[in-house]
Design a protein around this motif. Structure first.
Motif, PDB file in Angstrom:
ATOM      1  N   ASN A  72    -144.169  43.850  29.616  1.00  0.00           N
ATOM      2  CA  ASN A  72    -144.160  45.400  29.169  1.00  0.00           C
ATOM      3  C   ASN A  72    -144.445  46.078  30.693  1.00  0.00           C
ATOM      4  O   ASN A  72    -144.756  44.983  31.814  1.00  0.00           O
ATOM      5  N   GLY A  73    -143.605  46.760  30.889  1.00  0.00           N
ATOM      6  CA  GLY A  73    -143.366  47.848  32.581  1.00  0.00           C
ATOM      7  C   GLY A  73    -142.547  46.777  33.239  1.00  0.00           C
ATOM      8  O   GLY A  73    -141.781  47.311  34.479  1.00  0.00           O
ATOM      9  N   SER A  74    -141.582  45.623  32.980  1.00  0.00           N
ATOM     10  CA  SER A  74    -141.014  44.909  34.048  1.00  0.00           C
ATOM     11  C   SER A  74    -139.604  45.842  33.837  1.00  0.00           C
ATOM     12  O   SER A  74    -138.835  45.638  32.589  1.00  0.00           O
ATOM     13  N   SER A  75    -138.727  45.563  34.520  1.00  0.00           N
ATOM     14  CA  SER A  75    -137.430  45.106  34.852  1.00  0.00           C
ATOM     15  C   SER A  75    -136.557  44.932  36.204  1.00  0.00           C
ATOM     16  O   SER A  75    -137.591  44.411  37.194  1.00  0.00           O
ATOM     17  N   CYS A  76    -135.050  44.916  36.067  1.00  0.00           N
ATOM     18  CA  CYS A  76    -135.048  44.725  36.607  1.00  0.00           C
ATOM     19  C   CYS A  76    -133.938  45.412  37.635  1.00  0.00           C
ATOM     20  O   CYS A  76    -132.875  46.355  36.956  1.00  0.00           O
ATOM     21  N   SER A  77    -134.286  45.303  38.508  1.00  0.00           N
ATOM     22  CA  SER A  77    -134.110  47.066  39.602  1.00  0.00           C
ATOM     23  C   SER A  77    -132.951  46.720  40.515  1.00  0.00           C
ATOM     24  O   SER A  77    -133.337  45.577  41.257  1.00  0.00           O
ATOM     25  N   THR A  78    -132.181  47.354  41.207  1.00  0.00           N
ATOM     26  CA  THR A  78    -131.535  47.319  42.653  1.00  0.00           C
ATOM     27  C   THR A  78    -132.714  48.432  43.261  1.00  0.00           C
ATOM     28  O   THR A  78    -131.869  48.798  44.418  1.00  0.00           O
ATOM     29  N   ASP A  79    -133.312  49.329  42.628  1.00  0.00           N
ATOM     30  CA  ASP A  79    -133.833  50.562  43.341  1.00  0.00           C
ATOM     31  C   ASP A  79    -135.117  50.299  44.685  1.00  0.00           C
ATOM     32  O   ASP A  79    -135.876  50.876  45.430  1.00  0.00           O
ATOM     33  N   TYR A  80    -135.089  48.601  44.463  1.00  0.00           N
ATOM     34  CA  TYR A  80    -136.087  48.084  45.858  1.00  0.00           C
ATOM     35  C   TYR A  80    -135.583  47.479  46.571  1.00  0.00           C
ATOM     36  O   TYR A  80    -136.590  46.881  47.049  1.00  0.00           O
ATOM     37  N   GLY A  81    -134.632  47.929  47.188  1.00  0.00           N
ATOM     38  CA  GLY A  81    -133.312  47.134  47.836  1.00  0.00           C
ATOM     39  C   GLY A  81    -133.627  45.361  47.529  1.00  0.00           C
ATOM     40  O   GLY A  81    -133.070  45.062  46.310  1.00  0.00           O
ATOM     41  N   ALA A  82    -133.500  45.021  48.249  1.00  0.00           N
ATOM     42  CA  ALA A  82    -133.299  43.212  48.467  1.00  0.00           C
ATOM     43  C   ALA A  82    -134.087  42.140  47.854  1.00  0.00           C
ATOM     44  O   ALA A  82    -135.105  42.012  49.312  1.00  0.00           O
ATOM     45  N   ALA A  83    -134.791  41.324  46.990  1.00  0.00           N
ATOM     46  CA  ALA A  83    -136.139  40.407  47.455  1.00  0.00           C
ATOM     47  C   ALA A  83    -135.154  38.908  48.190  1.00  0.00           C
ATOM     48  O   ALA A  83    -133.761  38.987  47.483  1.00  0.00           O
ATOM     49  N   PHE A  84    -136.101  38.677  48.657  1.00  0.00           N
ATOM     50  CA  PHE A  84    -135.512  37.474  49.846  1.00  0.00           C
ATOM     51  C   PHE A  84    -136.417  36.967  50.226  1.00  0.00           C
ATOM     52  O   PHE A  84    -137.928  37.034  50.699  1.00  0.00           O
ATOM     53  N   HIS A  95    -130.429  41.025  45.880  1.00  0.00           N
ATOM     54  CA  HIS A  95    -130.201  42.395  45.324  1.00  0.00           C
ATOM     55  C   HIS A  95    -131.176  42.662  43.699  1.00  0.00           C
ATOM     56  O   HIS A  95    -130.682  44.382  44.047  1.00  0.00           O
ATOM     57  N   LYS A  96    -130.539  42.675  43.115  1.00  0.00           N
ATOM     58  CA  LYS A  96    -131.503  42.391  41.784  1.00  0.00           C
ATOM     59  C   LYS A  96    -132.274  41.663  41.566  1.00  0.00           C
ATOM     60  O   LYS A  96    -132.999  40.922  41.164  1.00  0.00           O
ATOM     61  N   ARG A  97    -134.244  43.077  41.694  1.00  0.00           N
ATOM     62  CA  ARG A  97    -135.217  42.255  41.566  1.00  0.00           C
ATOM     63  C   ARG A  97    -136.109  42.592  40.392  1.00  0.00           C
ATOM     64  O   ARG A  97    -135.832  43.684  40.063  1.00  0.00           O
ATOM     65  N   ASN A  98    -136.888  41.827  39.873  1.00  0.00           N
ATOM     66  CA  ASN A  98    -137.880  41.606  38.859  1.00  0.00           C
ATOM     67  C   ASN A  98    -138.907  42.372  39.743  1.00  0.00           C
ATOM     68  O   ASN A  98    -140.413  41.837  41.010  1.00  0.00           O
ATOM     69  N   ILE A  99    -139.258  43.696  39.167  1.00  0.00           N
ATOM     70  CA  ILE A  99    -140.369  44.759  39.308  1.00  0.00           C
ATOM     71  C   ILE A  99    -140.960  45.417  38.569  1.00  0.00           C
ATOM     72  O   ILE A  99    -140.579  44.684  37.088  1.00  0.00           O
ATOM     73  N   ASN A 100    -142.141  45.286  38.356  1.00  0.00           N
ATOM     74  CA  ASN A 100    -143.212  45.921  37.314  1.00  0.00           C
ATOM     75  C   ASN A 100    -143.733  47.008  37.447  1.00  0.00           C
ATOM     76  O   ASN A 100    -144.474  47.021  37.980  1.00  0.00           O
ATOM     77  N   SER A 101    -143.591  48.292  36.584  1.00  0.00           N
ATOM     78  CA  SER A 101    -143.865  49.543  37.287  1.00  0.00           C
ATOM     79  C   SER A 101    -144.911  49.794  35.975  1.00  0.00           C
ATOM     80  O   SER A 101    -145.707  50.791  37.042  1.00  0.00           O
ATOM     81  N   TYR A 102    -145.756  48.755  35.094  1.00  0.00           N
ATOM     82  CA  TYR A 102    -146.784  49.173  34.683  1.00  0.00           C
ATOM     83  C   TYR A 102    -148.109  48.390  35.447  1.00  0.00           C
ATOM     84  O   TYR A 102    -149.370  49.039  36.070  1.00  0.00           O
ATOM     85  N   PHE A 103    -147.455  47.396  36.276  1.00  0.00           N
ATOM     86  CA  PHE A 103    -148.458  46.124  36.581  1.00  0.00           C
ATOM     87  C   PHE A 103    -148.441  46.556  38.141  1.00  0.00           C
ATOM     88  O   PHE A 103    -147.650  46.354  38.453  1.00  0.00           O
ATOM     89  N   THR A 104    -149.514  46.076  38.861  1.00  0.00           N
ATOM     90  CA  THR A 104    -149.747  45.738  40.271  1.00  0.00           C
ATOM     91  C   THR A 104    -150.233  44.149  40.248  1.00  0.00           C
ATOM     92  O   THR A 104    -150.060  43.887  39.148  1.00  0.00           O
ATOM     93  N   THR A 105    -149.250  43.967  41.890  1.00  0.00           N
ATOM     94  CA  THR A 105    -149.831  42.684  41.996  1.00  0.00           C
ATOM     95  C   THR A 105    -150.607  42.646  43.225  1.00  0.00           C
ATOM     96  O   THR A 105    -150.865  43.576  44.256  1.00  0.00           O
ATOM     97  N   VAL A 106    -151.205  40.891  43.374  1.00  0.00           N
ATOM     98  CA  VAL A 106    -152.196  41.545  44.591  1.00  0.00           C
ATOM     99  C   VAL A 106    -151.564  39.784  45.161  1.00  0.00           C
ATOM    100  O   VAL A 106    -151.204  38.941  44.819  1.00  0.00           O
ATOM    101  N   GLN A 107    -152.095  40.377  46.889  1.00  0.00           N
ATOM    102  CA  GLN A 107    -151.722  38.757  48.044  1.00  0.00           C
ATOM    103  C   GLN A 107    -152.563  38.772  48.453  1.00  0.00           C
ATOM    104  O   GLN A 107    -153.377  39.864  49.079  1.00  0.00           O
ATOM    105  N   THR A 108    -152.927  37.572  48.621  1.00  0.00           N
ATOM    106  CA  THR A 108    -153.595  37.487  49.877  1.00  0.00           C
ATOM    107  C   THR A 108    -153.100  37.008  51.606  1.00  0.00           C
ATOM    108  O   THR A 108    -152.101  36.267  51.018  1.00  0.00           O
ATOM    109  N   PRO A 109    -154.258  36.672  52.321  1.00  0.00           N
ATOM    110  CA  PRO A 109    -153.519  36.401  53.720  1.00  0.00           C
ATOM    111  C   PRO A 109    -153.492  34.822  53.366  1.00  0.00           C
ATOM    112  O   PRO A 109    -152.679  34.156  54.523  1.00  0.00           O
TER     113      PRO A 109
END
Length: 576
Positions: A72-84, A95-109
């Motif tokens: 749910n909320g995921s898409s294959c997008s070219t609107d957010y640049g390149a995954a690298f 240059h076609k990356r997985n994103i999810n406009s419905y959910f957020t994801t979290v990152q830790t240092p």
């Protein structure tokens, strides 16, 4: 010029020659929506100990291992640049990356920071920001995120993280800018012969001078174009590190930082150690710069980095501290600059050095840090946290700050970031606790349609951030607590250390490691989600995934940096 125009068209699309909209109105609208996000986030923070956090961990939110990038909320997008993903000597990009406009994801240092009580609490209270992120209607928007003082990041739209623990928001310019505001910075870096020492346990074979250069350059990367900066090297004497023959503070624009970084990298260690001359030149630098209007006219800070004790100039700790304190007093009796000192190497190497730095800190309401680890990451981590000083002593409301266009860390090409610090005003305890920073990234391509002239754009952004944050020591414990704050591999802790106190009789309670009592049971699922080695390189890509061969790595990076350089040249020649 025709050739340049053609290159610009081929590389970056059509050039907009005139403004197509009202830039000022657009910036105002972004700030209005950012203010709304700020208020919502602050409300969730204030309720953090009453929330049921179990739901925040029902699904795996961690960018390194989440499955939220599908469904749910995921898409294959070219609107957010390149995954690298890049690691020496390999590279991968898509240059076609997985994103999810419905959910957020979290990152830790870091792995060490993940699943600590502090970050688990951040996962919990920021979860409900997803609704506000989804309802954002800012044109040209790329990313929205909230980053906390613990190094936690919640990002919208959600994306896989190509390399685990590769992002610490506290080391980014927009984060430092939001928590410090415009400022004048002078970095004093020891270039005496002792800095040529290579620690016997060094895994890289780098000298202290090498580590210091990298740490200084890291600090330079946390500055924005509304800041002013100078670097002074000191050994037997002290000398400015000039840029294009300029011996005053300079604007911390991308071009100037790049030039200053190049000059810093050319510093070579030699001679004795003269603390007195270093500080005399630093305060002279502030005075000379003010006379020619090269100043932010806001707060000033000196970052002092050394590995030894003075062997030239005044050497007596008490007398030297008196000299520096006198230099740091203006005609009105107020201090001119905050002084933050960093001592490299084993503490047993220089008891006099420790006494001097301690005296300087205590006599000038400053800080001193002992960087015993002889690894670059430890020095960078300590030096780059200078903004903690400003955010701890901040009074009054925060204001939105703006960055110069820069290359996005998440791959969305060039962006401009609007950011605002969150402070929790506690009237009962008369404190204004820093929580973190909330930010919005706008596509530079979109903004360029509103104002194609680069200089005019910077001036418009500069005019949006003319307010100087006010800092003051409201209580002695504010600084005494901060002096006992320890940074280690992405984590933050408060460790009692009477040697760091300016008033050994101070009784200041330190924040505990547990944020909210009796909530740890809600965090049990964190360990199930935690990953220490899994990276989402291929999961980030939903199109053709290109893996660079080792022989092509240097060529890949050559083309990448050449593209960035060409972009800068074209911006200068065509869009100005």
């Amino acid at each position: 010029m025709e050739l340049l125009m053609w290159l610009a068209l081929m590389c970056f699309g059509p050039v907009v020659s005139s403004a197509l909209g009202d830039l000022t109105s657009f910036l105002d609208e972004v700030e209005t929506q950012l203010d709304s996000l700020h208020d919502v986030a602050l409300g969730f923070y204030q309720q953090r100990c009453t929330l049921n956090c179990t739901q925040a961990f029902n699904s795996n939110p961690y960018s390194c291992s989440t499955n939220l990038v599908t469904g749910n909320g995921s898409s294959c997008s070219t609107d957010y640049g390149a995954a690298f993903y890049v690691s020496e000597p390999g590279c991968m990009q898509c240059h076609k990356r997985n994103i999810n406009s419905y959910f957020t994801t979290v990152q830790t240092p870091s792995s060490k920071a993940t699943c600590t009580d502090r970050l688990n609490s951040d996962v919990c209270w920021t979860k409900d920001l997803e609704d506000s992120f989804r309802s954002s209607s800012i044109p040209g928007r790329k990313w929205q995120l909230i980053a906390t003082e613990n190094g936690f990041t919640r990002l919208h739209p959600g994306i896989p993280q190509e390399q685990c623990y590769s992002y610490d928001p506290r080391l980014r310019s927009w984060y430092a800018a939001a928590s410090t505001g415009p400022k004048d910075v002078v970095i004093l870096v020891d270039s005496s012969s002792s800095m040529d020492f290579v620690p016997p346990d060094s895994q890289t074979g780098e000298s202290r001078m090498d580590l210091a250069k990298q740490a200084v350059n890291h600090v330079l990367g946390t500055l924005t174009f509304v800041d002013y900066i100078a670097v002074i090297k000191f050994s037997t004497e002290a000398d400015e590190v000039p840029v294009d023959g300029v011996y005053t503070l300079i604007e911390a624009t991308k071009d100037n930082i790049q030039a200053l970084t190049k000059e810093v990298n050319q510093i070579e260690p030699s001679g004795h150690t003269n603390f007195e001359q270093a500080f005399r030149l630093a305060f002279d630098m502030f005075d000379r710069s003010a006379k020619v209007d090269r100043t932010s006219e806001c707060n000033k800070v000196i970052l002092f980095l050394t590995d030894g004790s003075p062997t030239r100039g005044e050497e007596d700790p008490a007398k030297l501290s008196q000299i520096i304190t006198s230099l740091n007093r203006g005609s009105n009796g107020q201090k001119k600059a905050s002084i933050l000192s960093y001592s490299i190497g084993e503490l047993t190497e220089g008891e006099t050095r420790q006494e001097i730095l301690h005296n300087i800190a205590c006599d000038n309401n400053g800080l001193t840090s002992d960087v015993e680890t002889e690894e670059v990451i430890g020095l960078q981590e300590q030096l780059s946290q200078y903004h903690d000083y400003f955010s701890t002593l901040h009074t009054g409301p925060s204001h939105t700050v703006w960055t110069e266009p820069y290359l996005d860390s998440f791959g969305a090409e060039q962006v401009v970031t609007a950011a605002r610090a969150l402070y929790n005003n506690d009237a009962v305890n008369a404190s204004n606790r820093f929580v973190g920073v909330i930010s919005v990234d706008i596509s530079y391509e979109y903004i360029r349609q509103l104002e194609s002239n680069y200089d005019k754009l910077l001036e418009a952004l500069r005019q949006k951030q003319t307010t100087c944050p006010q800092i003051q020591v409201a209580k002695d414990c504010d600084l005494e607590v901060l002096r006992q704050k320890v940074y280690d591999d992405g984590t933050v802790a408060y460790v009692p250390n009477v040697n760091k106190l300016c008033n050994s009789g101070s009784i200041c309670s330190l924040p505990g490691n547990q944020v909210c009592p009796d909530t740890s049971f809600q965090y049990e699922q964190c360990q199930q989600h935690k990953t220490t080695s899994q990276n989402y390189k291929k999961e980030a890509c939903c199109g053709e995934f290109v893996e660079c061969t080792s022989s092509a790595d240097s060529l890949h990076w050559f083309h990448l940096h050449r593209l960035v350089f060409l972009h800068s040249v074209l911006l200068f020649l065509v869009f100005r």
